[in-house]
Design an enzyme around this catalytic site. Sequence first.
Site, short mmCIF file in Angstrom:
data_model
loop_
_atom_site.label_atom_id
_atom_site.label_comp_id
_atom_site.label_asym_id
_atom_site.label_seq_id
_atom_site.Cartn_x
_atom_site.Cartn_y
_atom_site.Cartn_z
N ARG A 1 12.44 1.70 4.66
CA ARG A 1 13.19 2.91 5.00
C ARG A 1 12.75 3.43 6.36
NH1 ARG A 1 13.20 7.42 0.42
NH2 ARG A 1 14.26 5.70 -0.62
N CYS B 1 9.51 1.53 -4.23
CA CYS B 1 8.13 1.06 -4.12
C CYS B 1 7.63 1.31 -2.70
CB CYS B 1 8.05 -0.42 -4.48
SG CYS B 1 8.90 -1.49 -3.30
N CYS C 1 6.93 -3.14 -6.66
CA CYS C 1 7.55 -4.03 -5.66
C CYS C 1 8.17 -5.28 -6.28
CB CYS C 1 6.52 -4.46 -4.63
SG CYS C 1 5.97 -3.14 -3.55
N CYS D 1 9.72 -0.47 -0.16
CA CYS D 1 11.00 0.23 0.06
C CYS D 1 10.81 1.38 1.05
CB CYS D 1 11.53 0.79 -1.25
SG CYS D 1 11.94 -0.44 -2.50
N CYS E 1 1.96 -5.59 -4.18
CA CYS E 1 1.83 -4.59 -3.11
C CYS E 1 1.01 -3.41 -3.62
CB CYS E 1 3.20 -4.14 -2.63
SG CYS E 1 4.15 -3.24 -3.87
#
Length: 173
Positions: free
Chosen positions: A48, A41, A131, A44, A105
């Site tokens: 990252r 998502c 999300c 994520c 999100c």
Amino acid sequence: MVEYLRALAAQRLPWVLLAGSALFLDVCALFFQHGLGLHPCVMCIYERIATMGVLAAGLLGMTDPKRPWVRWSAILLWGYSAFTGLQLALRHVDYQLNPSPFNVCSPYADFPSWLPLDKWIPWLFMPDGDCSEISWQFLGFSMPQWLVAIFAAYLLVCVIVAVGNLVKGRCCQ
């Protein structure tokens, strides 16, 4: 103890370990995405990028940790990335534990127009997941919950190293 922390931050090995741990997390994320078929998502993807900030801090600190300005630049980048990652992971956990139509999100990454990472490198930065979906768990914790612990640990160690480098004393000249 303070001298030990300062001397430790002035060596390359701790910075290599920091960069290696962040690289390991990013490789794991890519394995989950491309190997296991989990869809990242937008949170994520942002998490990252925060991990990549920790990786960049480790690489910067590795270049010449004996120089105070290099060491402090790396410590500040490390702290900023860990703090931002912790905030993102906490918000992501909130999306998962409190799903509602008002607590969602964005489905699109909000990158600057001059740096559209999702267009340039879609296999790495294109979000296509939800999300609030919990698609993976280990020991009863979801991936964002693990990231809360990981970023909190990064931040705690960064604060300890920073305090060790702030306290009076001479080392690493």
